[in-house]
Design a protein around this motif. Sequence first.
Motif, PDB file in Angstrom:
ATOM      1  N   THR A 235      49.147  49.875 132.473  1.00 27.60           N
ATOM      2  CA  THR A 235      49.317  49.892 134.021  1.00 27.60           C
ATOM      3  C   THR A 235      50.433  48.678 134.180  1.00 27.60           C
ATOM      4  OG1 THR A 235      47.233  50.963 134.466  1.00 27.60           O
ATOM      5  CG2 THR A 235      48.478  49.698 136.253  1.00 27.60           C
ATOM      6  N   ALA A 236      49.963  47.530 133.782  1.00 33.53           N
ATOM      7  CA  ALA A 236      50.638  46.341 133.885  1.00 33.53           C
ATOM      8  C   ALA A 236      52.294  46.591 133.429  1.00 33.53           C
ATOM      9  CB  ALA A 236      50.129  45.190 133.335  1.00 33.53           C
ATOM     10  N   LEU A 237      52.268  47.054 132.348  1.00 28.80           N
ATOM     11  CA  LEU A 237      53.717  47.344 131.759  1.00 28.80           C
ATOM     12  C   LEU A 237      54.566  48.482 132.573  1.00 28.80           C
ATOM     13  CD1 LEU A 237      55.654  46.885 129.326  1.00 28.80           C
ATOM     14  CD2 LEU A 237      54.782  48.773 128.209  1.00 28.80           C
ATOM     15  N   TYR A 238      53.971  49.240 132.973  1.00 24.00           N
ATOM     16  CA  TYR A 238      54.443  50.423 134.090  1.00 24.00           C
ATOM     17  C   TYR A 238      54.917  49.576 135.405  1.00 24.00           C
ATOM     18  CZ  TYR A 238      55.093  54.435 137.008  1.00 24.00           C
ATOM     19  OH  TYR A 238      55.424  55.400 137.979  1.00 24.00           O
ATOM     20  N   LYS A 239      54.058  48.790 135.801  1.00 26.99           N
ATOM     21  CA  LYS A 239      54.231  48.166 137.212  1.00 26.99           C
ATOM     22  C   LYS A 239      55.663  47.366 136.750  1.00 26.99           C
ATOM     23  CE  LYS A 239      50.039  48.593 139.342  1.00 26.99           C
ATOM     24  NZ  LYS A 239      48.669  47.766 140.275  1.00 26.99           N
ATOM     25  N   LYS A 240      55.604  46.568 135.815  1.00 26.71           N
ATOM     26  CA  LYS A 240      56.658  45.572 135.408  1.00 26.71           C
ATOM     27  C   LYS A 240      57.896  46.421 135.356  1.00 26.71           C
ATOM     28  CE  LYS A 240      54.726  41.653 135.284  1.00 26.71           C
ATOM     29  NZ  LYS A 240      55.317  40.204 135.796  1.00 26.71           N
ATOM     30  N   GLN A 241      57.876  47.510 134.751  1.00 25.36           N
ATOM     31  CA  GLN A 241      59.188  48.421 134.524  1.00 25.36           C
ATOM     32  C   GLN A 241      59.735  48.673 135.901  1.00 25.36           C
ATOM     33  OE1 GLN A 241      60.788  48.772 131.903  1.00 25.36           O
ATOM     34  NE2 GLN A 241      62.302  50.079 132.715  1.00 25.36           N
ATOM     35  N   GLN A 242      58.724  49.305 136.963  1.00 22.82           N
ATOM     36  CA  GLN A 242      59.145  49.519 138.239  1.00 22.82           C
ATOM     37  C   GLN A 242      59.733  48.354 139.013  1.00 22.82           C
ATOM     38  OE1 GLN A 242      55.586  51.441 139.946  1.00 22.82           O
ATOM     39  NE2 GLN A 242      56.567  53.467 139.691  1.00 22.82           N
ATOM     40  N   ALA A 243      58.863  47.410 138.958  1.00 20.22           N
ATOM     41  CA  ALA A 243      59.494  46.118 139.757  1.00 20.22           C
ATOM     42  C   ALA A 243      60.999  45.727 138.971  1.00 20.22           C
ATOM     43  CB  ALA A 243      58.675  44.988 139.568  1.00 20.22           C
ATOM     44  N   PHE A 244      61.176  45.820 137.846  1.00 20.14           N
ATOM     45  CA  PHE A 244      62.378  45.600 137.359  1.00 20.14           C
ATOM     46  C   PHE A 244      63.403  46.554 137.836  1.00 20.14           C
ATOM     47  CE2 PHE A 244      65.669  43.960 134.540  1.00 20.14           C
ATOM     48  CZ  PHE A 244      66.227  45.035 134.024  1.00 20.14           C
ATOM     49  N   GLU A 245      63.107  47.881 137.626  1.00 23.00           N
ATOM     50  CA  GLU A 245      64.227  48.688 138.071  1.00 23.00           C
ATOM     51  C   GLU A 245      64.346  48.451 139.743  1.00 23.00           C
ATOM     52  OE1 GLU A 245      62.906  52.240 135.177  1.00 23.00           O
ATOM     53  OE2 GLU A 245      62.415  52.476 137.266  1.00 23.00           O
ATOM     54  N   MET A 246      63.512  48.016 140.478  1.00 25.32           N
ATOM     55  CA  MET A 246      63.910  48.048 141.840  1.00 25.32           C
ATOM     56  C   MET A 246      64.768  46.869 142.175  1.00 25.32           C
ATOM     57  SD  MET A 246      63.288  48.958 144.946  1.00 25.32           S
ATOM     58  CE  MET A 246      61.956  50.188 144.776  1.00 25.32           C
ATOM     59  N   ARG A 247      64.528  45.672 141.361  1.00 27.23           N
ATOM     60  CA  ARG A 247      65.331  44.398 141.542  1.00 27.23           C
ATOM     61  C   ARG A 247      66.665  44.949 141.247  1.00 27.23           C
ATOM     62  NH1 ARG A 247      61.358  40.127 138.777  1.00 27.23           N
ATOM     63  NH2 ARG A 247      59.737  39.827 140.428  1.00 27.23           N
ATOM     64  N   VAL A 248      66.628  45.706 139.954  1.00 32.67           N
ATOM     65  CA  VAL A 248      68.084  46.045 139.623  1.00 32.67           C
ATOM     66  C   VAL A 248      68.847  46.961 140.636  1.00 32.67           C
ATOM     67  CG1 VAL A 248      69.333  47.412 137.808  1.00 32.67           C
ATOM     68  CG2 VAL A 248      67.687  46.086 137.179  1.00 32.67           C
ATOM     69  N   TYR A 249      68.311  47.719 141.179  1.00 30.16           N
ATOM     70  CA  TYR A 249      68.999  48.661 142.369  1.00 30.16           C
ATOM     71  C   TYR A 249      69.228  47.752 143.386  1.00 30.16           C
ATOM     72  CZ  TYR A 249      66.785  52.856 139.611  1.00 30.16           C
ATOM     73  OH  TYR A 249      66.528  53.695 138.997  1.00 30.16           O
ATOM     74  N   VAL A 250      68.392  46.833 143.744  1.00 23.98           N
ATOM     75  CA  VAL A 250      68.757  45.940 145.032  1.00 23.98           C
ATOM     76  C   VAL A 250      69.889  45.009 144.415  1.00 23.98           C
ATOM     77  CG1 VAL A 250      67.917  44.018 146.305  1.00 23.98           C
ATOM     78  CG2 VAL A 250      66.407  46.011 145.897  1.00 23.98           C
ATOM     79  N   LEU A 251      69.958  44.545 143.343  1.00 20.66           N
ATOM     80  CA  LEU A 251      71.065  43.527 143.109  1.00 20.66           C
ATOM     81  C   LEU A 251      72.290  44.323 142.852  1.00 20.66           C
ATOM     82  CD1 LEU A 251      69.342  41.283 140.318  1.00 20.66           C
ATOM     83  CD2 LEU A 251      70.083  40.612 142.809  1.00 20.66           C
ATOM     84  N   VAL A 252      72.177  45.557 142.074  1.00 17.96           N
ATOM     85  CA  VAL A 252      73.357  46.545 142.141  1.00 17.96           C
ATOM     86  C   VAL A 252      73.832  47.000 143.607  1.00 17.96           C
ATOM     87  CG1 VAL A 252      74.291  48.629 141.423  1.00 17.96           C
ATOM     88  CG2 VAL A 252      72.760  47.343 139.846  1.00 17.96           C
ATOM     89  N   GLY A 253      73.035  47.013 144.400  1.00 17.29           N
ATOM     90  CA  GLY A 253      73.405  47.467 145.876  1.00 17.29           C
ATOM     91  C   GLY A 253      74.132  46.576 146.445  1.00 17.29           C
ATOM     92  N   ILE A 254      73.740  45.109 146.412  1.00 17.63           N
ATOM     93  CA  ILE A 254      74.343  43.963 146.887  1.00 17.63           C
ATOM     94  C   ILE A 254      75.642  43.779 146.356  1.00 17.63           C
ATOM     95  CG2 ILE A 254      73.955  41.248 147.359  1.00 17.63           C
ATOM     96  CD1 ILE A 254      71.025  42.085 147.594  1.00 17.63           C
ATOM     97  N   ALA A 255      75.732  43.944 145.040  1.00 20.69           N
ATOM     98  CA  ALA A 255      76.932  43.717 144.297  1.00 20.69           C
ATOM     99  C   ALA A 255      78.162  44.712 144.571  1.00 20.69           C
ATOM    100  CB  ALA A 255      76.806  43.767 142.788  1.00 20.69           C
ATOM    101  N   LEU A 256      77.710  45.913 144.918  1.00 18.18           N
ATOM    102  CA  LEU A 256      78.564  46.936 145.438  1.00 18.18           C
ATOM    103  C   LEU A 256      79.052  46.526 146.556  1.00 18.18           C
ATOM    104  CD1 LEU A 256      76.945  50.237 143.786  1.00 18.18           C
ATOM    105  CD2 LEU A 256      79.112  49.124 143.184  1.00 18.18           C
TER     106      LEU A 256
END
Length: 247
Positions: A58-79
């Motif tokens: 469960t912790a690994l899955y949540k970490k993966q989701q949090a990482f993906e969310m951060r990536v999406y936010v940072l990519v959106g800001i960069a775009l």
Amino acid sequence: MKIIYNIVLIVSVFASSLLQVHAGEQHTEKTLQVALVKTANQTTDSTQVVEMHEKLVTALYKKQQAFEMRVYVLVGIALLLVFIFGVLCFLNKRGDKRLEKIITLLEKRKLPTDEKTNTEHFQLDIDETIIDAILENLQAFENERGFLVSKITLHSFAKQLQTNTKYLSKVINAHKLKSFRNYINDLRVQYSIQKLENNGSYRKYTLKAMAKEAGFATAESFTKAFQKKTGKTVSSFLMHKNQILSE
């Protein structure tokens, strides 16, 4: 250009942050994976081991989701920053083109008087003989001070010069660089200035008397024309003139 430089710097910082987050998440993921392997190698009958395994998954899955969310936010800001950068570049180029147009217009306005007159003369589309005759009559009109006649209109003036109003108006606009009304008023004001400078008795006239002698219908029209041409009121002009004479 400073704004563009700042945006590029911000994009670079975000890219660096994204790499750091990615590295941190990979380290955490590896740690969790190692823990999962350890629990898998332990006795599967143990309830604690099973619960520990589920918590790690469960912790690994949540970490993966949090990482993906951060990536999406940072990519959106960069775009978004890249888009803003593109818009600013477009506006900057557009501003440069506008500046070039303004400079071109200013350079055209700085044409020598003779060149400007020749260009307008060419665009009159009037026979040269007619233009020369009108200019000669205008010179005689100025020399004879025909502008002192108060009731003078473009129609009556054209009739006096034996031409039509269209030709007369075009020639005055092109060669005197002003409208017919301004041409007449400027001649009258110039006459008044000469009288004020050279005639002591004229300086004692009332505004109404000055206006009448110069050909103006009213004192108000006289003062407006005078200030338009000289940048001073009649009274301030007189005060300045009296100061010079008293020195």
